[in-house]
Design an enzyme around this catalytic site. Structure first.
Site, short mmCIF file in Angstrom:
data_model
loop_
_atom_site.label_atom_id
_atom_site.label_comp_id
_atom_site.label_asym_id
_atom_site.label_seq_id
_atom_site.Cartn_x
_atom_site.Cartn_y
_atom_site.Cartn_z
N GLY A 131 0.84 -5.04 0.93
CA GLY A 131 -0.38 -5.11 0.11
C GLY A 131 -0.14 -5.75 -1.25
O GLY A 131 -1.06 -6.29 -1.85
N GLU B 138 5.00 -5.17 7.12
CA GLU B 138 4.27 -4.10 7.81
C GLU B 138 4.76 -3.89 9.23
O GLU B 138 4.70 -2.77 9.75
CB GLU B 138 2.75 -4.43 7.84
CG GLU B 138 2.05 -4.29 6.51
CD GLU B 138 2.09 -5.55 5.64
OE1 GLU B 138 2.90 -6.45 5.92
OE2 GLU B 138 1.31 -5.61 4.68
N ALA C 289 0.87 -1.18 0.00
CA ALA C 289 0.00 0.00 0.00
C ALA C 289 0.90 1.23 0.00
O ALA C 289 2.07 1.15 0.39
CB ALA C 289 -0.87 -0.02 1.26
N GLU D 4 -0.39 -9.32 -0.62
CA GLU D 4 -1.80 -9.60 -0.31
C GLU D 4 -2.67 -9.57 -1.57
O GLU D 4 -3.57 -10.39 -1.74
CB GLU D 4 -2.30 -8.58 0.73
CG GLU D 4 -1.62 -8.80 2.08
CD GLU D 4 -1.85 -7.66 3.05
OE1 GLU D 4 -1.56 -6.50 2.70
OE2 GLU D 4 -2.33 -7.93 4.16
#
Ligand code: CAA
Length: 258
Positions: free
Chosen positions: A109, A132, A65, A112
């Protein structure tokens, strides 16, 4: 439709989305995720498309992200905007097969998003991780859940607690990726796989996908019952008649995707 953060192409019956923010290692900004959602929805609607590929570039599938966009968010921002849920999960609603084609970094992300796809093909340059914890947060787009289902508790725990990255060979050995491909043949081999899938009957592909996904959500007996009913339903399709007739007549089937 003109997109700013992705490149969308169709190759016969394959829909290809390339994440395209190379200056930020394809960090998954809000705008990029909105565009990805729109592109996937368009491929879902397009009856000529029977498989979809999401890829990045040689250096990165996606490095997570967008940290710079996220860094000043408050709890209330994240909660009221329904961060992640509002625009990250479009790939999960696709009923057509979606392949993640990963070269370089698939972190946070990015890892993911790849795991939301139906399977991951990895270049030998691929690196996966959930870093993260290094940012004082935790995976928020399914990393703790999907990694645990795919790798088992011990490796998922280690990955998420240390934030370390895993190379392609380990990812294949651990069940995260279906296959590692040499980087110089990567996209050619990915497209060959996507074309092979797209050459099948679309309703059969959709039923397979629904059944395999059900296996992760239910008990074995319920899953078997679900599969049996889908199998029975497949006898209502014209493509079942065509596929079996073609076999008996020693010819190639001609699907009409009904
Ligand atoms: N968000 C925003 N920008 C990013 C980014 C990210 N996730 N990852 C890389 N970039 C940017 C860098 O800031 C840099 O921009 P500038 O040139 O403007 O400085 C550019 O991309 C190139 O990156 P680096 O210079 O860092 O490249 P590198 O080769 O030295 O390092 C890397 C590569 C190890 C992947 C490093 O960029 C990195 O650690 N990135 C962050 C990875 C990360 O922590 N991802 C998780 C994000 S949080 C998340 O995803 C939450 C969730 O679960 C949904």
């Amino acid at each position: 439709m003109p997109y700013k953060n992705i490149i969308v192409e169709t190759h016969d019956s394959v829909g290809l989305v390339q994440l395209n923010r190379p200056e930020a290692l394809n960090a998954l900004s809000t705008e990029l995720m909105m565009e990805l959602g729109e592109a996937l929805a368009a491929f879902e609607k397009d009856i000529a498309i029977r498989s979809i590929v999401i890829t990045g570039n040689e250096k990165a599938f996606a490095a997570g992200a967008d940290i710079k966009e996220m860094k000043d968010k408050t709890y209330m921002d994240a909660y009221t905007q329904d961060f992640i849920t509002s625009n990250w999960e479009a790939v999960m609603t696709c009923r057509k097969p979606v392949i993640a084609a990963v070269s370089g970094y698939a972190l946070g992300g990015g890892c993911e998003l790849a795991m939301m796809c139906d399977f991951i093909l990895a270049s030998d340059t691929a690196q996966f991780g959930q870093p993260e914890v290094n940012l004082g947060i935790l995976p928020g787009a399914g990393g703790t859940q999907r990694l645990t289902r795919l790798l088992g508790k011990s490796k998922a725990m280690e990955m998420c607690l240390t934030g370390r990255t895993m190379k392609a060979e380990e990812a294949e050995r651990s069940g995260l990726v279906s296959r590692v491909i040499e980087s110089d043949q990567f996209m050619e081999e990915v497209m060959k796989t996507a074309r092979k899938i797209a050459s099948k009957s679309l309703p059969a592909l959709m039923m397979v996908k629904e059944c395999v996904n059900r296996a992760l959500e239910t008990s074995l007996s319920e899953g078997l019952l679900f599969e049996r009913r889908q199998f029975h339903s497949s006898f209502a399709t014209q493509d079942q008649k065509e596929g079996m007739a073609a076999f008996a007549e020693k010819r190639k089937p001609e699907w009409n995707h009904k």
